[in-house]
Enzyme design. Structure first.
Site, short mmCIF file in Angstrom:
data_model
loop_
_atom_site.label_atom_id
_atom_site.label_comp_id
_atom_site.label_asym_id
_atom_site.label_seq_id
_atom_site.Cartn_x
_atom_site.Cartn_y
_atom_site.Cartn_z
N SER A 228 14.41 -2.41 34.36
CA SER A 228 14.73 -3.75 33.85
C SER A 228 15.79 -3.72 32.75
CB SER A 228 13.45 -4.42 33.32
OG SER A 228 12.51 -4.58 34.36
N GLU A 229 15.61 -2.84 31.76
CA GLU A 229 16.56 -2.80 30.65
C GLU A 229 17.93 -2.30 31.11
OE1 GLU A 229 15.94 -4.32 28.12
OE2 GLU A 229 13.82 -4.16 27.58
N ALA A 230 17.94 -1.37 32.05
CA ALA A 230 19.22 -0.89 32.58
C ALA A 230 19.96 -1.99 33.32
CB ALA A 230 18.99 0.31 33.49
#
EC number: 3.2.2.22
Length: 603
Positions: free
Chosen positions: A207-209
């Protein structure tokens, strides 16, 4: 015959229903089964940890799925759907299949409105968080034995349950593999703490990537290293603060005024956990390479004869389109408009300064070393004026070469000369005359003029209180780094990234120049302004061939030529970077990777 119209519950205590040994998942509140007839067909993507070289494509595919409803008319950074508006169930989630080295697969269900993990399944068991919604319960992983976890999906709850903070959890291919094939796959026989820790790995690497190209690049490097089994990294202060402040940076970008000037401040940290205040979009983008924004507010429609007071939407972002009505979101989520006060820096990093700190009418505006004095504080008003000490910045006329001064806003000799438009590329233009603020030379006490726009570095500006040049290395085609000899009249090219190599470090100045960090009198320059002209290093002169703009689409643009930096023929062996027409191809994609202490990415 369907037993229950919604979900068939067979609720039992977890310790009885699963025969779980003492000390494992003893605090699960319940277990239930779902009706398999409710299965929805959601978009699905796959990633095999053994195929680490495909990680970049995997993240790109995920971004494409969650932004399919983004408006295509304007900027480059998509805003995710507003969860308060109706979204067809079949488009609300995306399923991500993560396959480990032993062939075991974990399936994440991500909410397309925020990229949060809504639920996951492994080994034919579905897991929901404590605060699951009816929408999630009724549509995800139907027909499976389902366990409700005792914690929620936010970082505070996950870290509390895991008993460890993200800064102490390693990321990389091996941690991801272990998270999927051990902790999550064996969820019914391990502790909730193990599940929470595994989710902290998975969420950051997926998700953060997808939210940040900066994080994507750090993860990608761990997959493509020669000895990736051993190569891991831990999040630093910048990465953690990016993750924590995604909602606030999304808000500031969406309500930013022209030029990407923030109303407030995004409080980040650098990699050493030192405070980093960000008050404009260009600085935010260079530090984080943010790729997706959470929906926070919309921009009011411009009525006939008027323009939006917050045009950053058209310059920076792509708002979501209501998938039912086919229109952009507005209504009650309209962004509030503010009038921020900031410094304005430009040629050679010098600031715009009212001479002698006098607020008398007619006092010229000059270049001066940046400081905290009041005559370098400029307030951007919604009426289009830029004011210092209560006086308007205005030109002495509409003719090229007229000087710029401060004057009483209501009695200025040329009323329309008090209005200005700040562009995302750093130009400050009087809309009536079309002339732009220009510094004739890079020397303190130089008086600013208005002249025809040539898009030179003499006309580049940055609005923000952090006026120091940003030092970075620049990652391009095949994830190689821009490098030079750090000598006058020499070429630049791509080499494998080695962040301890000074030839790969560049200083980004507020005038739009890219300078050799070890000798800041040298600028990255196009050897002409025609297609296929080479990119070289020359002594900085403030000219049209030395102003380069980092666009949100990943290109580096020479605004005078309207051409972008390009790896010639997509062949790094040629050791040539040139100007070329924008094509959207990978050999024209660049990203900044900033670290103040310059450690290895994998440290």
């Amino acid at each position: 015959m369907r037993v229950v119209a919604g979900i068939l519950y067979i609720v039992v205590m977890a310790i009885c229903g699963l025969g779980i040994q003492g000390g494992t998942l003893q605090d699960y509140p319940s277990v239930y089964f779902q009706d398999s007839t409710l299965q929805q067909d959601f978009p699905t993507i796959f990633f095999n940890i053994l195929a680490g070289e495909t990680y970049g494509d995997f993240i790109a595919d995920l971004r494409e799925i969650v932004t399919r409803t983004a408006d295509t008319k304007n900027g480059s950074i998509p805003v995710l759907l507003n969860p308060a508006h109706p979204v067809p169930v079949r488009e609300r989630f995306v399923k991500v299949h993560l396959t480990g080295r032993n062939g075991k697969t974990v399936i994440l269900a991500l909410d397309v409105t925020n990229l949060y993990v809504a639920a996951f399944s492994a080994n034919n068991v579905a897991y929901f968080f404590r605060d699951f919604s009816a929408l999630e319960r009724e549509n995800l992983f139907s027909g499976m034995l389902t366990i409700r976890l005792s914690f929620t999906s936010n970082y505070v709850s996950l870290e509390h349950k895991a008993g460890v903070g993200r800064e102490n959890i390693s990321l990389g291919p091996t941690p991801l593999d272990e998270a999927c094939t051990k902790s999550l796959w064996s969820g019914t026989t391990v502790t909730e703490a193990s599940i929470a820790k595994a989710l902290l790995v998975v969420i950051q690497m997926v998700s953060e990537a997808a939210r940040f190209r900066h994080i994507e690049e750090r993860v990608r490097r761990s997959f493509t290293a020669a000895d990736h089994d051993q190569l891991t990294f831990r999040p630093d202060g910048l990465m953690l603060s990016m993750e924590n402040e995604w909602p606030s940076m999304s808000l500031e970008v969406q309500r930013s005024i022209e030029g990407g000037i923030f109303i407030g401040v995004v409080q980040l940290q650098d990699e050493s956990f030192q405070p980093l205040r960000v008050d404009n979009f260009n600085t935010l983008s260079r530090y984080t390479m943010v790729a997706l924004l959470l929906f926070r507010c919309g921009h009011p429609r411009a009525t006939a004869g008027t323009s939006s007071t917050t045009p950053a939407a058209a310059q920076i972002i792509r708002m979501p389109v209501d998938v039912l009505a086919g229109e952009e979101y507005y209504d009650e989520e309209t962004c509030t408009v503010g009038e921020p006060t900031r410094r304005i820096s430009g040629l050679d990093g010098l600031c715009m300064d009212v001479r002698n700190e006098s607020n008398n009418d007619g006092i010229p505006i000059q270049l001066w070393p940046c400081g905290a004095q009041r005559n370098q504080q400029w307030t951007f008003h919604t009426d289009g004026t830029i004011q210092s000490m209560g006086k308007c910045m205005t030109s002495n006329g509409y003719h090229p070469g007229d000087y710029v001064m401060i004057f009483n806003c209501s009695t200025a000799p040329v009323p329309d000369a008090t209005k200005w438009v700040v562009s995302i590329d750093g130009s400050i233009t009087n809309p009536h005359s079309g002339l732009v603020l220009t510094a004739p030379q890079a020397a303190q006490t130089t008086i600013l003029l208005v002249v025809r726009n040539t898009h030179s570095a003499k006309q580049g500006r940055s609005v923000g209180d952090d006026v120091e040049p940003i030092v970075t290395y620049i990652v391009g085609f095949k994830y190689m780094c821009l490098q030079g000899n750090n000598e006058n009249n020499t070429r630049v090219w791509l080499e494998d990234c080695a962040v301890d190599r000074p030839q790969q470090w560049w200083a980004l100045y507020s005038d739009g120049t890219i300078r050799v960090d070890s000798d800041r009198s040298l600028c990255v320059t196009s050897d002409g302004h025609s297609s296929r002209d080479a990119i070289i290093i020359l002594t900085c002169d403030g000219g049209i061939n030395q102003r380069l703009v980092f666009n949100t689409d990943g290109t580096i643009l020479n605004p005078n030529a309207q051409l972008v930096m390009d790896v010639r023929q997509s062949n790094v062996a040629l050791r040539q970077i040139i100007l070329y027409q924008p094509t959207g191809n990978p050999n024209q994609q660049w990203m900044t990777m900033i670290t103040r202490t310059r450690p290895s990415l994998t440290s």
